[in-house]
Design an enzyme around this catalytic site. Structure first.
Site, PDB file in Angstrom:
ATOM      1  N   ILE A 102       0.843  -1.193   0.000  1.00 11.42           N
ATOM      2  CA  ILE A 102       0.000   0.000   0.000  1.00 11.42           C
ATOM      3  C   ILE A 102       0.877   1.241   0.000  1.00 11.42           C
ATOM      4  O   ILE A 102       2.000   1.225   0.518  1.00 11.42           O
ATOM      5  CB  ILE A 102      -0.958  -0.011   1.227  1.00 11.42           C
ATOM      6  CG1 ILE A 102      -1.950   1.160   1.170  1.00 11.42           C
ATOM      7  CG2 ILE A 102      -0.196  -0.043   2.526  1.00 11.42           C
ATOM      8  CD1 ILE A 102      -3.052   1.089   2.246  1.00 11.42           C
ATOM      9  N   CYS A 103       0.373   2.318  -0.616  1.00 10.63           N
ATOM     10  CA  CYS A 103       1.023   3.628  -0.549  1.00 10.63           C
ATOM     11  C   CYS A 103       2.428   3.566  -1.158  1.00 10.63           C
ATOM     12  O   CYS A 103       2.616   3.020  -2.237  1.00 10.63           O
ATOM     13  CB  CYS A 103       1.025   4.091   0.913  1.00 10.63           C
ATOM     14  SG  CYS A 103       1.530   5.797   1.210  1.00 10.63           S
ATOM     15  N   GLY A 104       3.409   4.102  -0.486  1.00  9.56           N
ATOM     16  CA  GLY A 104       4.764   4.175  -1.020  1.00  9.56           C
ATOM     17  C   GLY A 104       5.399   2.839  -1.320  1.00  9.56           C
ATOM     18  O   GLY A 104       6.322   2.760  -2.141  1.00  9.56           O
TER      19      GLY A 104
END
Length: 203
Positions: A102-104
């Protein structure tokens, strides 16, 4: 998949709120969540919490795991400190063991070439494009995406930074935590605040 142990990667600046929906329900439904760091020295989350990893990355064997979870962190975008986790994700996928990012962490996987031929999502398409990866044609505008893998290896879940509930939903579906009806109800309850879904979950 060879067991019920889920490994959550932890590192300095990791976004501590992103895996919480997933890890809470996984623990409640018979999975063991173990944290893995670059070493076993404590790390400090983005929220300022101190977490001591259960094991070091070098000790992690995909054969001992049901899933590797990678969260966002400032460090994904400021150098190669977390590149060993992306390489570990490659080892997991090649071994047929799922990975959820998730995300970065999605950018970390993009740099590792793991999104070049898989359906995936992230914060926005140009965030991943900035990594120079070759997977832009496989980017999906969605809260969260599960690529089933198959011949290309284990399944891969991806999500953007604002979608920890959708991220958890995909993980639950992948690991069979809820049947489809309860999975939909769980998502409606926690994503949409649909109180009527509570009866389905408790039924």
């Amino acid at each position: 998949m060879t067991g019920t142990t889920v490994h959550l990667a932890v590192y300095d600046t990791f976004a501590d709120w992103e895996p919480g929906f997933a890890t809470a329900q996984l623990t409640r439904h018979g999975h063991t969540v173990r944290t893995v760091g670059l070493t076993t020295r404590p790390v400090t989350t983005m929220g300022g919490l101190s977490v001591t990893p259960d094991l070091a990355l070098g000790e992690l064997d995909p054969g001992d795991s049901t899933l590797l979870v990678l969260t966002g962190a400032s460090l994904w975008d400021t150098g190669d400190t977390l590149a060993p986790f992306a390489r570990t994700a490659r080892a997991f996928l090649e071994a047929g063991v799922p990975v959820a990012a998730i995300c970065g962490a999605t950018a970390g996987l993009a740099r590792e070439g793991l999104l070049d031929d898989r359906a995936h999502t992230s914060a926005v398409s140009f965030y991943l494009a900035a990594t120079g990866y070759a997977g832009g044609a496989h980017y999906v505008e969605a809260d969260a995406v599960t690529d089933p893998g198959g011949a290309s290896g284990g399944a891969l879940v991806t999500a953007g930074p604002t979608e920890p509930v959708a991220f958890a939903r995909e993980i639950f579906g992948l690991l069979g935590v809820f049947d489809p009806k309860k999975l939909d109800a769980w998502y409606r309850l926690f994503h949409d605040s649909d109180a009527s879904a509570y009866e389905v979950l408790e039924g």
